[in-house]
Scaffold this motif. Structure first.
Motif, PDB file in Angstrom:
ATOM      1  N   UNK A 258       0.840  -1.202   0.000  1.00  0.00           N
ATOM      2  CA  UNK A 258       0.000   0.000   0.000  1.00  0.00           C
ATOM      3  C   UNK A 258       0.874   1.251   0.000  1.00  0.00           C
ATOM      4  N   UNK A 259       1.923   1.249   0.805  1.00  0.00           N
ATOM      5  CA  UNK A 259       2.838   2.393   0.851  1.00  0.00           C
ATOM      6  C   UNK A 259       3.559   2.619  -0.464  1.00  0.00           C
TER       7      UNK A 259
ATOM      8  N   UNK B 179      -3.974   2.175  -9.561  1.00  0.00           N
ATOM      9  CA  UNK B 179      -3.396   1.739  -8.292  1.00  0.00           C
ATOM     10  C   UNK B 179      -3.721   0.287  -7.943  1.00  0.00           C
ATOM     11  N   UNK B 180      -4.940  -0.240  -8.208  1.00  0.00           N
ATOM     12  CA  UNK B 180      -5.144  -1.667  -7.930  1.00  0.00           C
ATOM     13  C   UNK B 180      -4.244  -2.576  -8.780  1.00  0.00           C
TER      14      UNK B 180
ATOM     15  N   UNK C 225      -0.606 -12.774  -5.746  1.00  0.00           N
ATOM     16  CA  UNK C 225      -1.971 -12.307  -6.013  1.00  0.00           C
ATOM     17  C   UNK C 225      -2.728 -12.056  -4.714  1.00  0.00           C
ATOM     18  N   UNK C 226      -2.546 -12.927  -3.746  1.00  0.00           N
ATOM     19  CA  UNK C 226      -3.214 -12.755  -2.454  1.00  0.00           C
ATOM     20  C   UNK C 226      -2.773 -11.448  -1.794  1.00  0.00           C
ATOM     21  N   UNK C 227      -1.479 -11.177  -1.801  1.00  0.00           N
ATOM     22  CA  UNK C 227      -0.989  -9.950  -1.182  1.00  0.00           C
ATOM     23  C   UNK C 227      -1.409  -8.714  -1.971  1.00  0.00           C
ATOM     24  N   UNK C 228      -1.315  -8.774  -3.291  1.00  0.00           N
ATOM     25  CA  UNK C 228      -1.700  -7.631  -4.111  1.00  0.00           C
ATOM     26  C   UNK C 228      -3.177  -7.308  -4.004  1.00  0.00           C
ATOM     27  N   UNK C 229      -4.022  -8.323  -4.051  1.00  0.00           N
ATOM     28  CA  UNK C 229      -5.459  -8.092  -3.916  1.00  0.00           C
ATOM     29  C   UNK C 229      -5.812  -7.616  -2.515  1.00  0.00           C
ATOM     30  N   UNK C 230      -5.121  -8.133  -1.513  1.00  0.00           N
ATOM     31  CA  UNK C 230      -5.352  -7.670  -0.146  1.00  0.00           C
ATOM     32  C   UNK C 230      -4.957  -6.206  -0.003  1.00  0.00           C
TER      33      UNK C 230
ATOM     34  N   UNK D 298      -4.838  -3.887  -2.383  1.00  0.00           N
ATOM     35  CA  UNK D 298      -5.764  -3.008  -3.093  1.00  0.00           C
ATOM     36  C   UNK D 298      -7.087  -2.919  -2.345  1.00  0.00           C
ATOM     37  N   UNK D 299      -7.512  -3.999  -1.699  1.00  0.00           N
ATOM     38  CA  UNK D 299      -8.724  -3.957  -0.887  1.00  0.00           C
ATOM     39  C   UNK D 299      -8.535  -3.117   0.356  1.00  0.00           C
ATOM     40  N   UNK D 300      -7.364  -3.188   0.976  1.00  0.00           N
ATOM     41  CA  UNK D 300      -7.071  -2.379   2.149  1.00  0.00           C
ATOM     42  C   UNK D 300      -7.090  -0.905   1.792  1.00  0.00           C
TER      43      UNK D 300
END
Length: 83
Positions: free
Chosen positions: A14-15, A30-31, A58-63, A65-67
């Motif tokens: 995210x940062x 950004x997503x 994918x799990x970390x990237x989607x998490x 973008x959701x955060x």
């Protein structure tokens, strides 16, 4: 190998995305940037094989973008409710 403390990578993604936005990345991308950065972390740093790395990335990237979108929506809704 994936370890539970690797979840700390999500706020790091995210940062990084926020820094990219400061340097000109349009917000609508950004997503996608979060998913790509997650894939880089997953494939090159966290996993022993490529398939596992893609899934973890994918799990970390989607998490991430959701955060980001959840926090953004919370801030927008909070500002709207205070008026």
């Amino acid at each position: 190998m994936f370890e539970p403390y690797n979840v700390a990578i999500v706020p790091l993604i995210v940062g990084i995305v926020q820094l990219l936005k400061i340097y000109g990345l349009p917000a609508k991308f950004s997503p996608l940037a979060a998913i790509l950065i997650g894939l880089v972390f997953g494939v090159f740093l966290l996993a022993d094989n490529i398939k596992e790395g893609i899934i973890i990335g994918l799990m970390f990237g989607l998490s991430a973008s959701g955060l980001y979108s959840g926090g953004k929506n919370l801030m927008e809704n909070g500002n709207r409710d205070s008026k």
